[in-house]
Design a protein around this motif. Structure first.
Motif, PDB file in Angstrom:
ATOM      1  N   THR A 232      -6.411  -1.315   5.388  1.00 19.23           N
ATOM      2  CA  THR A 232      -6.217  -2.294   4.316  1.00 19.23           C
ATOM      3  C   THR A 232      -6.135  -3.722   4.850  1.00 19.23           C
ATOM      4  OG1 THR A 232      -4.892  -0.624   3.209  1.00 19.23           O
ATOM      5  CG2 THR A 232      -4.745  -2.871   2.351  1.00 19.23           C
TER       6      THR A 232
ATOM      7  N   SER B 104      -3.006  -4.377  -3.257  1.00 21.64           N
ATOM      8  CA  SER B 104      -3.346  -3.416  -4.318  1.00 21.64           C
ATOM      9  C   SER B 104      -4.451  -3.939  -5.238  1.00 21.64           C
ATOM     10  CB  SER B 104      -2.100  -3.055  -5.132  1.00 21.64           C
ATOM     11  OG  SER B 104      -1.515  -4.225  -5.674  1.00 21.64           O
TER      12      SER B 104
ATOM     13  N   PHE C  26      -7.741  -2.392  -4.162  1.00 17.04           N
ATOM     14  CA  PHE C  26      -7.902  -0.934  -4.070  1.00 17.04           C
ATOM     15  C   PHE C  26      -9.326  -0.487  -4.459  1.00 17.04           C
ATOM     16  CE2 PHE C  26      -3.136   0.476  -4.513  1.00 17.04           C
ATOM     17  CZ  PHE C  26      -2.914   0.069  -3.207  1.00 17.04           C
TER      18      PHE C  26
ATOM     19  N   TYR D 151      -2.311   1.151   6.211  1.00 17.04           N
ATOM     20  CA  TYR D 151      -2.142  -0.244   6.593  1.00 17.04           C
ATOM     21  C   TYR D 151      -3.311  -0.817   7.407  1.00 17.04           C
ATOM     22  CZ  TYR D 151      -0.444  -4.389   8.881  1.00 17.04           C
ATOM     23  OH  TYR D 151      -0.349  -5.661   9.360  1.00 17.04           O
TER      24      TYR D 151
ATOM     25  N   THR E 167       0.810  -1.224   0.000  1.00 15.86           N
ATOM     26  CA  THR E 167       0.000   0.000   0.000  1.00 15.86           C
ATOM     27  C   THR E 167       0.836   1.263   0.000  1.00 15.86           C
ATOM     28  OG1 THR E 167      -0.123  -0.203   2.394  1.00 15.86           O
ATOM     29  CG2 THR E 167      -2.006  -1.003   1.128  1.00 15.86           C
TER      30      THR E 167
ATOM     31  N   TYR F 196      -3.966   6.472  -1.522  1.00 16.41           N
ATOM     32  CA  TYR F 196      -3.617   5.124  -1.092  1.00 16.41           C
ATOM     33  C   TYR F 196      -4.146   4.849   0.314  1.00 16.41           C
ATOM     34  CZ  TYR F 196      -0.638   4.829  -5.199  1.00 16.41           C
ATOM     35  OH  TYR F 196      -0.193   4.788  -6.488  1.00 16.41           O
TER      36      TYR F 196
END
Ligand code: ATP
Ligand code: MG
Length: 562
Positions: free
Chosen positions: A217, A103, A106, A214, A71, A211
């Motif tokens: 994600t 990714s 995303f 962490y 990320t 983006y």
């Protein structure tokens, strides 16, 4: 039973999984993942995580995914992705077709963020990074709410969409979740989940200029992959409430995060950030320098995958931090190589021996045992003739009391060969010993005297005429302090100046001319050596010393009693 033979201990994670399987929690499935960030090479700490994640999955008939947590486009590189895959495979684990990238999610992560905004759980904040830090408060002081915290969902959606479209510069806005600025857990004080980074990404190119962070994600990636047990290191314990909050708020499938203590090793740094400094500062020759605690470094040094897996088994998994003795890892390697490595003879610092009563042209082939631990390994022939090399430090002209090896007038055994007696010492003009003249006793062929007389030492040797030349690198610990950089010291002050000795004038028995790169041997009396993966060539091998034969761990274990 001695400590060195302790069977694999059970651990609290295995117990949790066992119970979950028994109670059919999450359908009794076991799905784990190893989630490296591709911002450096893997180290031995990662091996612990790999063995645990793949090991638990295998033990319970489950699966383990390999997932790159990619990320942060600033620090990540494809070179690292490739090395990580190579290392996991080399350790003996297989993720089959389950190679995932954060990714790849995303798009989904973006939709989840939109959902959070629509439901009033996330907002675009326009404070600067510094202001956000100030507003955050400290462990003892509560945080303050951002003046942008109460933007309407419509305004937030509009701004977030425009962040995505690239309308704003890095740092102009971030997306935060709305939890509690007064929480005792700083991770819950409206953590940032998206930031603007106008940097292209190895896998998504320029498709994204925002983006995800962490924490946001990781939990969603786990959820999307149907992970059952998300095993991570202790520093994430305080992040678990956020992990659970995100998944609960979005009402998606919720894996269980379980934290365990990371591996700390004495005399060793295990932090990618510091390992990068060692590489970039030129303290080592690269990520795979045999002194590096990377998987690549251990591999090049001569460690076997089995020895690293055994080590990870032995150290077990605990809830509390501790420091493991590097000697245990070395012990695991010795134990493995003792069983599997062929024995050979090589002389690292040669001293010429001339056997004056042995015929000039004669060559005998003497039988040598390949591995006393493994009878099936059989025997080989080693050539013997009038001129030999022995180890320089196996001879002393004026020996102290406890030196039992070769000295003027003294008799010793040459391994697999004969008794020899030192008759004369030859020196050069400067008084350096350049040659030792001996006689041999032909009745002692094979190494024993028919008249029963004894010698106090057995030396390894090679035939001068048949020996091959080789470079041998002697590696020692990279740091000479058990806790490099401990206290306030800069860890570079603890670098061991003698961590590498290169010997270029070594003489090895001829069978080693064809040593395959990465093949491992015990050089009798000296240690375990591995033909260098890159530098070793047919006829001109280069060997790395993996470990000496002195097993400090066995000693420690014995002393500790059991
Ligand atoms: P480092 O601190 O060395 O930079 P990291 O934790 O940032 O390591 P990641 O790529 O994020 O590195 O780690 C991948 C996985 O390996 C994570 O699950 C992490 O918890 C685990 N891991 C990293 N270091 C250790 C260690 N010393 N012991 C056990 N597991 C570790
Ligand atoms: Mg990390």
């Amino acid at each position: 039973m001695s400590q060195t033979e302790t069977p694999t201990p059970s651990n609290f994670i295995r117990n949790i999984i066992q119970e979950d399987v028994k109670t059919n929690k999450r359908g009794g499935r076991v799905v784990t993942r190893f989630p490296p960030e591709p911002n450096g090479y893997l180290h031995i700490g990662h091996a612990k995580s790999i063995c645990l994640n793949f090991g638990m999955a295998a033990e319970f008939g489950g699966r383990c995914n390999l997932r790159f947590d990619d990320t942060n486009p600033l620090k990540e590189e494809m070179e690292y992705v490739e090395s990580i895959k190579e290392d996991v495979r080399w350790l003996g684990f297989d993720w089959e077709d389950r190679e995932y990238y954060a990714s790849d999610y995303f798009g989904q992560l973006y939709s989840f963020a939109v959902q959070l905004i629509e439901q009033g759980h996330a907002y675009v904040d326009s404070l600067s990074a510094e202001e956000i830090r100030e507003y955050r408060g400290t462990l003892t002081e509560p945080g303050k709410e951002s003046p942008y915290r109460n933007r309407s969902a419509t305004e937030n959606l509009d701004l977030f969409e425009r962040m995505r479209a690239g309308e704003f510069e890095d740092g102009a806005h971030v997306l935060r979740v709305k939890i509690d600025m007064t929480s005792g857990n700083l991770n819950l004080r409206d953590p940032t989940i998206y930031r603007i980074r106008k940097t292209s990404h190895d896998r998504t190119g320029d498709r994204w200029v925002i983006y995800p962070m962490y924490d946001y994600t990781h939990c969603l990636s786990d959820s999307l992959e149907g992970i059952t047990h998300s095993l991570c290191t202790l520093e994430f314990e305080d992040h678990r409430p956020l992990y659970d909050w995100v998944l609960k708020t979005l009402a998606v499938y919720r894996p269980q995060q379980i934290e365990f203590a990371r591996l700390n090793l004495s005399f060793t740094l295990l932090s990618k950030r510091k390992l990068i400094q060692l590489v970039e500062g030129g303290y080592v020759s690269g990520w795979d320098d045999p002194r590096m605690p990377t998987i690549q470094g251990f591999r090049r040094r001569g460690f076997t995958p089995q020895s690293i897996r055994t080590f990870c088994d032995r150290i077990g998994v605990a809830k509390r931090d501790s420091i493991v003795d590097l000697a245990l890892l070395e012990h695991c390697l010795r134990e493995d190589l003792n069983k599997s490595a062929p024995r050979v003879m090589g002389v690292l610092k040669p001293l010429k021996v001339v056997i004056v009563n042995y015929p000039e042209e004669k060559v005998e082939e003497l039988e040598a045992i390949n591995n006393p631990e493994e009878p099936a390994a059989g025997v080989r022939q080693v050539p013997f003739c009038r001129e030999l090399y022995i180890e320089r430090n196996d001879f002393m002209e004026d020996p102290p009391k406890k030196f039992f090896r070769l000295a003027p007038g003294r008799e010793v055994r040459l391994r697999y060969a004969y008794f020899i007696r030192c008759e004369e010492v030859i020196k050069d003009a400067d008084g350096n010993i350049v040659e030792v003249r001996c006689t041999y006793d032909p009745t002692t062929r094979g190494g024993d005297a028919p008249d029963g007389r004894k010698v106090k030492a057995t030396l390894h040797w090679v035939s001068a005429r048949h020996a091959i030349d080789a470079e041998v690198r002697l590696y020692d610990r990279l740091f000479n302090h058990p806790h490099p950089g401990g206290g306030k010291t800069d860890y570079t002050e603890h670098i061991n100046p003698k961590s590498l000795t290169v010997l270029t004038d070594c003489k090895l028995e001829p069978s080693l001319a064809s040593a395959e790169p990465e093949s491992r041997y015990q050089f009798e009396r000296l240690g375990y050596f591995c033909a260098d993966r890159w530098d070793s060539q047919p006829g001109r091998p280069a060997f790395n010393r993996a470990v000496t034969l002195r097993d400090q761990w066995a000693k420690i274990a014995k002393k500790g009693g059991s």
